[in-house]
Design a protein around this motif. Structure first.
Motif, PDB file in Angstrom:
ATOM      1  N   ALA A 181       0.845  -1.195   0.000  1.00 47.43           N
ATOM      2  CA  ALA A 181       0.000   0.000   0.000  1.00 47.43           C
ATOM      3  C   ALA A 181       0.879   1.244   0.000  1.00 47.43           C
ATOM      4  CB  ALA A 181      -0.903  -0.001   1.226  1.00 47.43           C
ATOM      5  N   TYR A 182       0.568   2.179  -0.886  1.00 44.19           N
ATOM      6  CA  TYR A 182       1.315   3.435  -1.006  1.00 44.19           C
ATOM      7  C   TYR A 182       0.445   4.597  -0.534  1.00 44.19           C
ATOM      8  CZ  TYR A 182       4.990   1.175  -3.764  1.00 44.19           C
ATOM      9  OH  TYR A 182       6.028   0.389  -4.174  1.00 44.19           O
ATOM     10  N   LEU A 183       1.067   5.558   0.149  1.00 45.63           N
ATOM     11  CA  LEU A 183       0.360   6.755   0.589  1.00 45.63           C
ATOM     12  C   LEU A 183       1.294   7.950   0.451  1.00 45.63           C
ATOM     13  CD1 LEU A 183      -2.531   7.115   1.832  1.00 45.63           C
ATOM     14  CD2 LEU A 183      -1.372   7.502   4.015  1.00 45.63           C
ATOM     15  N   GLU A 184       0.757   9.048  -0.106  1.00 43.41           N
ATOM     16  CA  GLU A 184       1.582  10.246  -0.241  1.00 43.41           C
ATOM     17  C   GLU A 184       1.795  10.897   1.119  1.00 43.41           C
ATOM     18  OE1 GLU A 184       1.531  12.919  -3.470  1.00 43.41           O
ATOM     19  OE2 GLU A 184       0.168  11.677  -4.664  1.00 43.41           O
ATOM     20  N   THR A 185       2.926  11.566   1.253  1.00 43.49           N
ATOM     21  CA  THR A 185       3.394  12.060   2.553  1.00 43.49           C
ATOM     22  C   THR A 185       2.534  13.191   3.100  1.00 43.49           C
ATOM     23  OG1 THR A 185       5.587  11.563   1.649  1.00 43.49           O
ATOM     24  CG2 THR A 185       5.522  12.679   3.756  1.00 43.49           C
TER      25      THR A 185
END
Length: 957
Positions: free
Chosen positions: A449-453
């Motif tokens: 899972a990727y999430l922007e900072t």
């Protein structure tokens, strides 16, 4: 000196008297003596034996020391306890199991002098016994019977046992069939079960790997004998056996029967029967069955070879031809291309990714490796994405999900007039789905899972892999990664503030990058200051960065990946945005509601393309030309489980040609990994791979047509990967610390691409190759060697790994002996602390944790300039601290890397040190055919690959 525990006529040990701290009631255990007889285990013999060992090394002063007696008592108790645990359920073990335990506790207790002397003494006695029995005739072997499955007894066929062992050692000058036979007979007994008899020579050869790596090939060849019997018997429907020599004639006949049975069992595509099987069968090269290392063949058996009800009926060359046929289905001259593809992969010059190996030529040929999705901000979109994950994972796909669009905790929900619980609860569902869909038992489902900072839930996202806290807000099985814009890294460098938002209030940030992102982000910050946004929170950028690095060290997640380099250098900027990478951080493709990005992977074995004189460019060009055709074929043949994946793959046609065996290539060239020469080799070798891969795609475009979305791409504008560095540098105001030199003439290729186009939107990506490198017997991907001697764990069991290059060089200098093996174990597989090893050998064979990670980043930076996608880059730090991590990951960003993968750190405590005997793997190939796995001789382990190296991160190899 007499310090060994030997079998005597009256007991299982060479000593009498003394006592050990044993349990009041020990299980009924039995010991097999060297003459084949079985006697009760007597635990009272061990203390005196240990005392004699100390006396032999330290003299009589040891006997007068109360401390030594206490040490001996404690060591004896450890030995008896370990043997007793092994002996649960009435186990019978050999006299040398006891000796293994003695050696283990001496090493573990750091009684190094005593342990070394003990090892040398055991080896000397073993050589004496081997010499005494080397030429014993079959008629002089003990009269042994073998118990069949129906309980009947038949005499042991000594002649065939000798034949298969000698055949397995043929051509391997450093091995001895007599030693393997002696070790085999040591473990035989009257009435042995047939499946145990099959196991015995394999285990015997395996125990010798630590002192001579060539025994890994011997073990594999002995395993092949069992596999041949299993496969031949199944396809012919009657018991059959064949030696390797006999297979030269039998392979074509077997191959035709194999295809027929495979189709009949609905495991092979019926279209394979329309090939000229006679021609293909005679194109098989049976001698290549003899090229496997034990780990490689065992891995193929456990997870790759076709099987029905636990019976494998696919031999290695049939396996490679099946994959080749599956990739040649739509070729005009299918047989010619199938043979060409077969020659490439069976030679180990190139290897397809795991999904292709699993599924090519089968009724559901899902051949693609990686899938990238972006999750919408509504329930329909969220649960459709989770369903898509399940369908994509079912046939071995690795997943990367972009969750940035999902609104954060406390955000307003218009439909219910309530507040959102944020992204974390949905990540929990995605985590559990990945575990539930385990790819048919072949390996666990795997997702990142990727999430922007800037997402408001970023701090909770950081905690997902923690072992403490509310378990309902933890995802223990899911990988996680940051998707970091350049602006955040600049704020960290400036020690400025950073603002977190909920994406439903700042929806366009998701699709912006570079200067456009920075400008829009500043506008939203101004709105937040004016209280015009419902949810926003300001933090200190450095504090958030430090917490990101802290969690990366503590939990291994989230990984650090960079949004702007992935987008600014993407050839497909005109068709969309790269919102995340994949499971292993090497794929950088566009995603949207309508398109699920797909990548199709395979890797060049660089070790096969290097000689002592350098890179073999002619062979490399041939390999890449054929490999690119195979990868392009995947796209058209592929079985797509969701329409969004099919639409994306056919429109853009991306492939990911990677590389493995880089460390082996450096060893061949005598170049230390931590050197300017190695960095230069990373540059020039990747430039050659890039040139030939791009050229091959242009050739395919000329033959088959350019990919549909070519117009408007960087390719169409004459901007190649090396040229796109200027776009990144410009976005950063010229602040990019990367070498931009080249050695080849790229101008003609640029012009040719403008004219004929490209067949594939993307052509290169370096995957981890953890599994396929095992098959080929080389170091994975671009990794430095983890240890020169260790035990590798994966889903097939535990396997002894010895650096064959090191052994070769130490032999050349007369330094390879039992003491060196003992020292390697003692120093955790490192030669750095061994005084008698020359400095040039220490530099050449420095292990991953002995190399400053800046060398890995420098080499990766040189590769990255030639790659249109990314690379799975693990970073190793032996003694990590906040300052080192900060410097390392800032360097990665400054050098233009797109992504990083695992951070591997070394435990502060020493690993256990022991003999390798009995520890190097479960023979699942045998248990898979109804045989039981061989129990380990003891519980100890030599240095192991770190706990992060496990089968869950193999999905894109």
């Amino acid at each position: 000196m007499s310090i060994a525990i030997e079998a005597r006529s009256s007991s299982a040990a060479s000593v009498s008297g003394g006592s050990a701290k044993t349990p009041a009631t020990a299980p009924a255990l039995q010991v097999i003596r060297r003459n084949g007889s079985v006697t009760p285990f007597d635990p009272t013999k061990i203390t005196i034996a240990l005392t004699k060992a100390f006396l032999a090394v330290e003299g009589n002063r040891a006997a007068a020391s109360r401390r030594v007696h206490e040490i001996v008592e404690d060591l004896a108790a450890q030995i008896v306890s370990a043997l007793t645990r092994q002996g649960d359920h009435g186990r019978t073990f050999h006299i040398e199991d006891i000796q293994d335990q003695v050696e283990l506790v001496l090493m573990r207790g750091e009684h190094h002098k005593v342990a070394r002397a003990y090892v040398l003494y055991r080896e000397a006695r073993a050589q004496e016994r081997a010499a005494a029995t080397a030429e014993v005739e079959h008629s002089e072997q003990p009269a042994l019977n073998v118990k069949a499955r129906d309980g009947s007894l038949r005499p042991l066929d000594h002649q065939r046992l000798s034949l298969i062992v000698r055949e397995a050692c043929e051509g391997l000058s450093e091995t001895s069939a007599e030693d393997v036979l002696a070790e085999t007979y040591r473990n035989l007994y009257d009435g042995i079960a047939a499946h145990e008899l099959t196991l015995a020579p394999i285990l015997a050869a395996r125990t010798l790997i630590e002192t001579e790596p060539a025994y890994s090939e011997v073990s594999a060849r002995l395993l092949m004998d069992q596999l041949r019997e299993e496969a031949l018997s199944f396809v012919s429907s009657r018991p059959e056996r064949a030696s390797q020599a006999e297979m030269a004639e039998r392979y074509p006949e077997y191959f035709r029967s194999y295809v027929a049975r495979g189709i009949a069992t609905e495991l092979l595509d019926p279209e394979l029967a329309r090939f000229d099987l006679e021609r293909l069968g005679h194109a098989l090269k049976p001698e290549r069955d003899m090229r496997f290392q034990f780990l490689g063949l065992q891995t193929l058996y456990d997870r790759y070879f076709l099987q029905t009800r636990g019976v494998r009926f696919e031999l290695p060359q049939a396996f490679f031809m099946r994959v080749a046929m599956g990739l040649a289905l739509r070729e005009i001259d299918r047989e010619a291309k199938a043979i060409e593809f077969y020659d490439l992969i069976s030679s180990f010059d190139f290897m397809c990714s795991t999904p292709t190996l699993f599924n090519a030529g089968t009724p559901r040929a899902q051949l693609s490796s990686c899938f990238l999705t972006t999750v919408a901000d509504d329930l329909d979109g969220i649960f459709k994405s989770i369903k898509d994950n399940a369908l994509l994972a079912k046939y071995s796909g690795g997943l990367g999900n972009d969750w940035t669009r999902v609104r954060g905790l406390g955000a307003h929900i218009k439909g219910t007039n309530g507040e959102s619980q944020g992204v974390v609860p949905f990540l929990k569902v995605a985590n559990d789905t990945a575990i539930a869909v385990n790819q048919g038992g072949k390996r666990k489902g795997a997702v990142c899972a990727y999430l922007e900072t800037w997402h408001i839930d970023i701090e909770e996202f950081l905690d997902l892999r923690k072992n403490t806290g509310d378990d309902r807000r933890r995802t223990h099985d899911m990988n996680t990664a940051h998707w970091i814009p350049d602006l955040f890294m600049q704020r960290v460098a400036e020690d400025s503030h950073w603002t977190l938002f909920s994406p439903d209030e700042v929806p366009d940030l998701h699709d912006l990058y570079g200067r456009a992102f920075a400008e829009r982000y500043a506008e939203y910050e101004a709105k937040a200051e004016r209280m015009e946004l419902r949810i926003a929170r300001r933090v200190r950028a450095v504090d958030l960065w430090r917490r990101m690095l802290t969690m990366l060290f503590e939990t291994g997640h989230p990984w650090i990946t960079f949004k702007d380099p992935c987008n600014l250098r993407s050839p497909q900027q005109h068709t969309g945005v790269v919102h995340s990478s994949n499971l292993c951080t090497e794929i950088t493709l566009n995603t949207s509601n309508d398109e699920v990005a797909v990548c199709n992977l395979g890797s060049v074995n660089l070790a096969n393309h290097v000689t002592a004189d350098g890179l073999d460019r002619v062979r490399l060009a041939h390999t890449i030309d054929t490999a690119m055709r195979m990868l392009d074929n995947v796209i058209d043949i592929n079985f797509y489980t969701i329409p969004e994946a099919r639409r994306s793959n056919l429109r853009h046609r991306p492939v990911g040609l990677g590389v493995m065996g880089v460390q082996d290539a450096l060893h061949t060239l005598k170049i230390p990994y931590a050197s300017d020469e190695a960095v230069a080799f990373a540059d020039t070798s990747m430039e050659a791979i890039s040139y030939h891969a791009i050229s091959a795609s242009a050739d395919l475009a000329e033959e088959r047509g350019r990919y549909p979305s070519f117009d408007g791409s960087l390719w169409s504008r004459g901007i190649l990967p090396i040229d796109s560095l200027a776009l990144l540098s410009d976005a950063r105001g010229g602040d990019l610390r990367i070498d931009t030199s080249a050695t080849l003439d790229w101008a003609p290729l640029r012009e040719r691409i403008r004219t004929v186009g490209m067949r594939n939107s993307n052509v290169m990506a370096i995957a981890p190759t953890a599994t396929i490198s095992n098959i080929c017997g080389v170091a994975q991907s671009i990794e430095p060697v983890f240890r020169n001697l260790y035990v590798k764990s994966n889903m097939s069991g535990d396997f002894t790994v010895v650096n064959t290059h090191l052994v070769r060089d130490l032999k050349a200098r007369g330094l390879w002996d039992e003491v060196m093996v003992s020292d390697l174990k003692y120093f955790d597989g490192s030669v750095g602390a061994i005084d008698r090893v020359p400095e040039d050998i220490k530099a050449l064979y420095a292990t991953a944790f002995e190399i400053d990670s800046h060398w890995l980043v420098d080499a990766a930076s040189r590769r990255q300039k030639w790659i249109d996608q990314a690379q799975s880059l693990n970073l190793y730090i032996s003694a990590p601290n906040g300052r080192k991590l900060d410097a390392l990951y800032r360097l990665a960003w400054e050098r233009g890397l797109k992504t990083t993968y695992y951070l591997r750190s070394q435990s502060a405590t020493h690993v256990e040190k022991s003999t390798l005997k009995g520890t190097d793997g479960k023979l699942n190939a045998v248990s898979g055919s109804g045989m039981v796995s061989a129990p380990d001789a003891h519980e100890a382990h030599v240095p192991r690959a770190c706990s992060i190296e496990d089968p869950t991160c193999e999905a894109c190899q």
